[in-house]
Design a protein around this motif. Structure first.
Motif, PDB file in Angstrom:
ATOM      1  N   THR A  90      92.356  25.454 -41.645  1.00  0.00           N
ATOM      2  CA  THR A  90      90.888  25.445 -41.693  1.00  0.00           C
ATOM      3  C   THR A  90      90.346  24.052 -41.964  1.00  0.00           C
ATOM      4  O   THR A  90      89.129  23.881 -42.094  1.00  0.00           O
ATOM      5  N   GLY A  91      91.213  23.052 -42.033  1.00  0.00           N
ATOM      6  CA  GLY A  91      90.764  21.684 -42.270  1.00  0.00           C
ATOM      7  C   GLY A  91      90.905  20.790 -41.051  1.00  0.00           C
ATOM      8  O   GLY A  91      90.116  19.866 -40.859  1.00  0.00           O
ATOM      9  N   ILE A  92      91.889  21.065 -40.214  1.00  0.00           N
ATOM     10  CA  ILE A  92      92.115  20.255 -39.014  1.00  0.00           C
ATOM     11  C   ILE A  92      91.121  20.657 -37.934  1.00  0.00           C
ATOM     12  O   ILE A  92      90.965  21.843 -37.630  1.00  0.00           O
ATOM     13  N   LYS A  93      90.462  19.679 -37.327  1.00  0.00           N
ATOM     14  CA  LYS A  93      89.488  19.959 -36.273  1.00  0.00           C
ATOM     15  C   LYS A  93      90.189  20.537 -35.035  1.00  0.00           C
ATOM     16  O   LYS A  93      91.374  20.296 -34.797  1.00  0.00           O
ATOM     17  N   ARG A  94      89.425  21.274 -34.257  1.00  0.00           N
ATOM     18  CA  ARG A  94      89.958  22.045 -33.140  1.00  0.00           C
ATOM     19  C   ARG A  94      90.806  21.206 -32.171  1.00  0.00           C
ATOM     20  O   ARG A  94      91.902  21.610 -31.773  1.00  0.00           O
ATOM     21  N   ASN A  95      90.320  20.030 -31.789  1.00  0.00           N
ATOM     22  CA  ASN A  95      91.023  19.212 -30.799  1.00  0.00           C
ATOM     23  C   ASN A  95      91.980  18.196 -31.418  1.00  0.00           C
ATOM     24  O   ASN A  95      92.573  17.380 -30.714  1.00  0.00           O
ATOM     25  N   ARG A  96      92.144  18.258 -32.718  1.00  0.00           N
ATOM     26  CA  ARG A  96      92.958  17.268 -33.423  1.00  0.00           C
ATOM     27  C   ARG A  96      94.450  17.612 -33.438  1.00  0.00           C
ATOM     28  O   ARG A  96      95.296  16.717 -33.549  1.00  0.00           O
ATOM     29  N   TRP A  97      94.810  18.877 -33.284  1.00  0.00           N
ATOM     30  CA  TRP A  97      96.185  19.291 -33.525  1.00  0.00           C
ATOM     31  C   TRP A  97      97.236  18.484 -32.756  1.00  0.00           C
ATOM     32  O   TRP A  97      98.218  18.017 -33.361  1.00  0.00           O
ATOM     33  N   ILE A 129      99.101  30.028 -41.926  1.00  0.00           N
ATOM     34  CA  ILE A 129      98.854  31.467 -41.862  1.00  0.00           C
ATOM     35  C   ILE A 129      97.952  31.758 -40.672  1.00  0.00           C
ATOM     36  O   ILE A 129      96.957  31.054 -40.447  1.00  0.00           O
ATOM     37  N   TYR A 130      98.310  32.785 -39.910  1.00  0.00           N
ATOM     38  CA  TYR A 130      97.465  33.257 -38.823  1.00  0.00           C
ATOM     39  C   TYR A 130      96.521  34.300 -39.413  1.00  0.00           C
ATOM     40  O   TYR A 130      96.932  35.391 -39.794  1.00  0.00           O
ATOM     41  N   HIS A 131      95.238  33.963 -39.478  1.00  0.00           N
ATOM     42  CA  HIS A 131      94.287  34.700 -40.304  1.00  0.00           C
ATOM     43  C   HIS A 131      93.648  35.919 -39.630  1.00  0.00           C
ATOM     44  O   HIS A 131      92.496  36.246 -39.934  1.00  0.00           O
ATOM     45  N   MET A 132      94.379  36.583 -38.760  1.00  0.00           N
ATOM     46  CA  MET A 132      93.911  37.855 -38.217  1.00  0.00           C
ATOM     47  C   MET A 132      94.695  38.967 -38.903  1.00  0.00           C
ATOM     48  O   MET A 132      95.902  39.092 -38.702  1.00  0.00           O
ATOM     49  N   ILE A 133      94.030  39.762 -39.727  1.00  0.00           N
ATOM     50  CA  ILE A 133      94.718  40.801 -40.486  1.00  0.00           C
ATOM     51  C   ILE A 133      95.250  41.881 -39.560  1.00  0.00           C
ATOM     52  O   ILE A 133      94.528  42.406 -38.712  1.00  0.00           O
ATOM     53  N   GLN A 134      96.535  42.185 -39.716  1.00  0.00           N
ATOM     54  CA  GLN A 134      97.213  43.201 -38.925  1.00  0.00           C
ATOM     55  C   GLN A 134      97.629  44.360 -39.833  1.00  0.00           C
ATOM     56  O   GLN A 134      97.539  44.275 -41.061  1.00  0.00           O
ATOM     57  N   ILE A 183      84.506  30.150 -37.041  1.00  0.00           N
ATOM     58  CA  ILE A 183      85.229  28.898 -37.212  1.00  0.00           C
ATOM     59  C   ILE A 183      85.691  28.266 -35.902  1.00  0.00           C
ATOM     60  O   ILE A 183      86.009  27.077 -35.841  1.00  0.00           O
ATOM     61  N   GLU A 184      85.701  29.050 -34.819  1.00  0.00           N
ATOM     62  CA  GLU A 184      86.320  28.577 -33.583  1.00  0.00           C
ATOM     63  C   GLU A 184      85.586  27.429 -32.903  1.00  0.00           C
ATOM     64  O   GLU A 184      86.181  26.736 -32.077  1.00  0.00           O
ATOM     65  N   ASP A 185      84.326  27.187 -33.230  1.00  0.00           N
ATOM     66  CA  ASP A 185      83.645  26.065 -32.587  1.00  0.00           C
ATOM     67  C   ASP A 185      84.135  24.721 -33.111  1.00  0.00           C
ATOM     68  O   ASP A 185      84.059  23.703 -32.420  1.00  0.00           O
ATOM     69  N   THR A 186      84.677  24.713 -34.340  1.00  0.00           N
ATOM     70  CA  THR A 186      85.158  23.455 -34.915  1.00  0.00           C
ATOM     71  C   THR A 186      86.647  23.459 -35.237  1.00  0.00           C
ATOM     72  O   THR A 186      87.259  22.401 -35.338  1.00  0.00           O
ATOM     73  N   LYS A 187      87.259  24.644 -35.423  1.00  0.00           N
ATOM     74  CA  LYS A 187      88.666  24.737 -35.804  1.00  0.00           C
ATOM     75  C   LYS A 187      89.411  25.629 -34.808  1.00  0.00           C
ATOM     76  O   LYS A 187      88.798  26.333 -34.008  1.00  0.00           O
ATOM     77  N   ASP A 188      90.724  25.593 -34.878  1.00  0.00           N
ATOM     78  CA  ASP A 188      91.543  26.396 -33.973  1.00  0.00           C
ATOM     79  C   ASP A 188      92.456  27.314 -34.791  1.00  0.00           C
ATOM     80  O   ASP A 188      93.592  26.951 -35.104  1.00  0.00           O
ATOM     81  N   PRO A 189      91.974  28.508 -35.140  1.00  0.00           N
ATOM     82  CA  PRO A 189      92.794  29.404 -35.968  1.00  0.00           C
ATOM     83  C   PRO A 189      94.039  29.912 -35.264  1.00  0.00           C
ATOM     84  O   PRO A 189      94.934  30.457 -35.913  1.00  0.00           O
ATOM     85  N   ARG A 190      94.120  29.736 -33.935  1.00  0.00           N
ATOM     86  CA  ARG A 190      95.300  30.171 -33.174  1.00  0.00           C
ATOM     87  C   ARG A 190      96.323  29.054 -32.986  1.00  0.00           C
ATOM     88  O   ARG A 190      97.353  29.268 -32.351  1.00  0.00           O
ATOM     89  N   ALA A 191      96.065  27.896 -33.531  1.00  0.00           N
ATOM     90  CA  ALA A 191      96.977  26.764 -33.361  1.00  0.00           C
ATOM     91  C   ALA A 191      98.414  27.063 -33.781  1.00  0.00           C
ATOM     92  O   ALA A 191      99.358  26.631 -33.102  1.00  0.00           O
ATOM     93  N   TYR A 231      98.743  43.044 -43.444  1.00  0.00           N
ATOM     94  CA  TYR A 231      99.509  41.821 -43.613  1.00  0.00           C
ATOM     95  C   TYR A 231      98.928  40.724 -42.742  1.00  0.00           C
ATOM     96  O   TYR A 231      98.171  40.969 -41.812  1.00  0.00           O
ATOM     97  N   LEU A 232      99.296  39.491 -43.070  1.00  0.00           N
ATOM     98  CA  LEU A 232      98.984  38.328 -42.245  1.00  0.00           C
ATOM     99  C   LEU A 232     100.297  37.708 -41.791  1.00  0.00           C
ATOM    100  O   LEU A 232     101.336  37.875 -42.436  1.00  0.00           O
ATOM    101  N   GLY A 233     100.248  36.981 -40.693  1.00  0.00           N
ATOM    102  CA  GLY A 233     101.442  36.293 -40.204  1.00  0.00           C
ATOM    103  C   GLY A 233     101.564  34.918 -40.815  1.00  0.00           C
ATOM    104  O   GLY A 233     100.648  34.108 -40.698  1.00  0.00           O
ATOM    105  N   LEU A 234     102.670  34.636 -41.461  1.00  0.00           N
ATOM    106  CA  LEU A 234     102.929  33.324 -42.061  1.00  0.00           C
ATOM    107  C   LEU A 234     103.893  32.579 -41.146  1.00  0.00           C
ATOM    108  O   LEU A 234     105.004  33.069 -40.911  1.00  0.00           O
TER     109      LEU A 234
END
Length: 353
Positions: A198-205, A227-232, A255-263, A350-353
């Motif tokens: 949640t700190g790294i910008k979307r295009n920075r990875w 952590i992949y923050h989609m609760i399963q 968050i998706e406009d500035t970050k990439d939670p799927r990275a 659970y969440l995916g780590l």
């Protein structure tokens, strides 16, 4: 698990560096002892160190002074946030004492998950370690204590949650991980990057990983833990009608406009493209309450679930009111409902780590 070469490891994503790199510079605010101020390019950073490590490794000779803007905080709904981070959309998390205590507890959860292992790759005698996104510095402090002859560095955008005392071989530095690293090429034996999704910008990875590669010594290792923050649900009982799924979906939307939670799902390919080899990766289901039958897994779920509950409102309040235009009251109601559902073991969340 995704692996490459014969040296795969059942752990967070990590890999070995085989290529050369370049770049340089640094920001810092190590704690304690004597301080001095320098000004470079209109920045003012206080530099402190009580380390006995020789001058060649001493960051005082390489660092820039800290701009007071990084220390400025703002209080919102009873929580303290770093003003610079909010204005630059770098972080939406609190930086107060409650958050520091929560991060220390979270480090304890990771220690339990990883059987107290700090480093997964085969490194016996590291000379220089970097911790990206040190938070409360719990990992960095433990690494410095375990390797007393190693110079350990930590980078984070917030100086607010640093511990009162640190080992003499540890330097904690303030810098934005979204900017090119200012360390020398071929400098570190090992780099850890943990919980910076949640700190790294979307295009920075891609460039972030490339920066890590550049400052690794040939043969050095990179370890990524996110952590992949989609609760399963382990039994498929969480649906769109559950507030846990609604909150996760809203979080991604906000968050998706500035970050990439799927990275984290693409770490393998990004690391390969950066020139890394001997990759090993694993997805670990991280339970959000005590639903597992295994006693160790149940303890992990209970402890991590408590940390997650403590984080919900402080992290979502600004994000949801600003991005989704929810009222503060609605965010509080959703947070309460999420906490209530997290107590429902039959959902097996659970969440995916």
């Amino acid at each position: 698990m995704a692996t490459a070469s014969s040296k795969s490891v059942a752990a967070p994503i990590q890999c070995r560096h085989r290529i050369q790199q370049r770049f340089a510079d640094i920001f810092t605010v190590p704690r304690q002892s004597q301080a001095r101020e320098i000004e470079i390019n209109s920045r003012t950073i206080v530099i402190m160190s009580d380390s006995n490590i020789d001058d060649q490794s001493n960051p005082e000779s390489e660092t820039w002074p800290l701009d007071p803007v990084f220390r400025a905080t703002i209080e919102i709904h009873g929580r303290m946030y770093q003003q610079w981070a909010l204005e630059n959309e770098t972080s939406f998390a609190p930086v107060d004492e409650d958050e520091r205590e929560r991060l220390d507890k979270l480090h304890g959860v990771f220690r339990l998950i990883f059987d107290r292992r700090l480093i997964f790759p085969p490194i016996n005698n590291p000379q220089k370690i970097l911790d990206c996104g040190f938070g409360s510095a719990a990992w960095a402090v433990e690494a410095a204590e375990k390797y007393p002859n190693c110079a350990v560095f930590g980078i984070d955008i917030s100086p607010h949650m640093m511990p009162d005392e640190i080992p003499p071989n540890l330097w904690l530095q303030v810098d934005d991980l979204n900017q090119p690293f200012t360390f020398q090429t071929n400098e570190f034996d090992f780099i850890q990057s943990r919980n910076v999704i949640t700190g790294i910008k979307r295009n920075r990875w891609p460039s972030y990983i490339t920066d890590c590669v550049r400052i690794l010594k040939p043969g050095g290792w990179l370890q990524l833990i996110e952590i992949y923050h989609m609760i399963q649900s382990d039994n498929g009982t969480i649906t769109e009608d559950n507030v846990l799924r609604q909150m996760s979906t809203n979080f991604f939307s906000a968050i998706e406009d500035t970050k990439d939670p799927r990275a984290p799902l693409r770490f393998d390919s990004m690391m390969r493209e950066a020139g890394l080899v001997e990759l090993g990766s694993r997805m670990i289901p991280l339970p959000l309450n005590g639903w597992p039958s295994d006693p160790r897994e149940r303890e992990i779920g209970e402890r991590y679930g408590a940390c997650y509950k403590d984080a919900i409102e402080g992290r979502l309040q600004i994000l949801f009111t600003d991005k989704l235009k929810m009222s503060s009251d609605d965010v509080q109601i959703m947070a309460a409902q999420v906490r209530e559902e997290l107590d429902n073991r039959s959902l097996k969340p659970y969440l995916g780590l």
